[in-house]
Design an enzyme around this catalytic site. Sequence first.
Site, PDB file in Angstrom:
ATOM      1  N   ASN A 225       0.810  -1.171  -0.191  1.00  0.00           N
ATOM      2  CA  ASN A 225      -0.242  -0.019  -0.010  1.00  0.00           C
ATOM      3  C   ASN A 225       0.837   1.216   0.228  1.00  0.00           C
ATOM      4  OD1 ASN A 225      -2.910  -0.939   0.224  1.00  0.00           O
ATOM      5  ND2 ASN A 225      -1.946  -2.257   1.547  1.00  0.00           N
ATOM      6  N   GLU A 226       1.377   1.676  -1.185  1.00  0.00           N
ATOM      7  CA  GLU A 226       2.245   2.989  -1.378  1.00  0.00           C
ATOM      8  C   GLU A 226       1.534   3.987  -1.072  1.00  0.00           C
ATOM      9  OE1 GLU A 226       5.136   1.986  -1.877  1.00  0.00           O
ATOM     10  OE2 GLU A 226       5.896   0.578  -3.248  1.00  0.00           O
ATOM     11  N   PRO A 227       2.404   4.989  -0.720  1.00  0.00           N
ATOM     12  CA  PRO A 227       1.765   6.547  -0.408  1.00  0.00           C
ATOM     13  C   PRO A 227       0.434   6.848  -1.161  1.00  0.00           C
ATOM     14  CG  PRO A 227       3.983   6.446  -0.272  1.00  0.00           C
ATOM     15  CD  PRO A 227       3.637   5.002  -0.794  1.00  0.00           C
TER      16      PRO A 227
ATOM     17  N   THR B  25      -2.608   5.274  -0.972  1.00  0.00           N
ATOM     18  CA  THR B  25      -3.468   4.365  -0.881  1.00  0.00           C
ATOM     19  C   THR B  25      -4.381   4.661   0.376  1.00  0.00           C
ATOM     20  OG1 THR B  25      -1.958   2.908  -1.517  1.00  0.00           O
ATOM     21  CG2 THR B  25      -3.833   1.939  -1.341  1.00  0.00           C
TER      22      THR B  25
ATOM     23  N   THR C 103      10.416   1.642  -3.845  1.00  0.00           N
ATOM     24  CA  THR C 103       9.965  -0.151  -3.455  1.00  0.00           C
ATOM     25  C   THR C 103      10.961  -0.824  -4.533  1.00  0.00           C
ATOM     26  OG1 THR C 103       8.248   0.351  -2.388  1.00  0.00           O
ATOM     27  CG2 THR C 103       8.405  -1.478  -3.161  1.00  0.00           C
TER      28      THR C 103
END
Length: 256
Positions: free
Chosen positions: A150-152, A154, A169
Amino acid sequence: MTTPYFVFESPEAASRKVASEIATLIRERSAQGRSAVLGLATGNTPLPLYRELIRLHREEGLSFRNVISFNLDEYIGLERDHPESYWSFMHHNLFNHVDIHPENIHLPSGTVAADEISDHCAAYDAAIQQAGGVDCQILGIGRTGHIGFNEPGTPATARTLLVHLDEITRQDAAPAFGGIENVPTTAITMGCGTILEARKIALLAWGAKKAGIVCEAIQGPVSEQVSASFLQNHPNAAFFLDQEAASEMNMDTNNN
Ligand code: GLP
């Protein structure tokens, strides 16, 4: 709000504590004739935990026959038997060494057709519900503050979904893939909403490289920019840290 955190002298010591809590859950459920549902993570961080669970199985008779597992995520584009798939990772580092039933193992598929991804994600959430929900979710934390993938950006409510991987990532994964050009650009991950439904959550982090983001996640604002900060709103979540990962914490706020 802050998330509780516990500091241990080493990753192994922290992992022994988490493994013993998992073992208690599995044994209690087994005595009741019930399943224990584990949410599992990949990465270097949970390796000492998986080694300890394997030791408990081999040396202390801990059986995984009543365990149902759901992994957080999988890269899109990798076959199950690709060496860097999370399917391979989990079998190599845990499942092949314990007596879990293969049919109780769940990971998102990395090879689902593009037009079937949203149905696949919905089915993954439904399977978790059908199993009774996750009893204990293990998490690591990425340098972007992500849990799962859940990247920035989300949202906290997201269900299992397709995500684009952050450049940081992908850089972190590049050595394992032999170069960033080989790292997949997308993945399927349990969304934060799915993760936060787990009854108990243990986030593990080791080493000075994680100290800054760990501090932000525990003590900073709850924000989509750092998905691990959503744990501050969970009633039964805690961080398990070694001393280096805890080195930027303001110790006065430790509430354990
Ligand atoms: C990947 C995984 C995460 C993991 C993170 C950190 O992004 N999807 O679940 O927490 O890597 O990896 P490591 O534990 O190797 O630092």
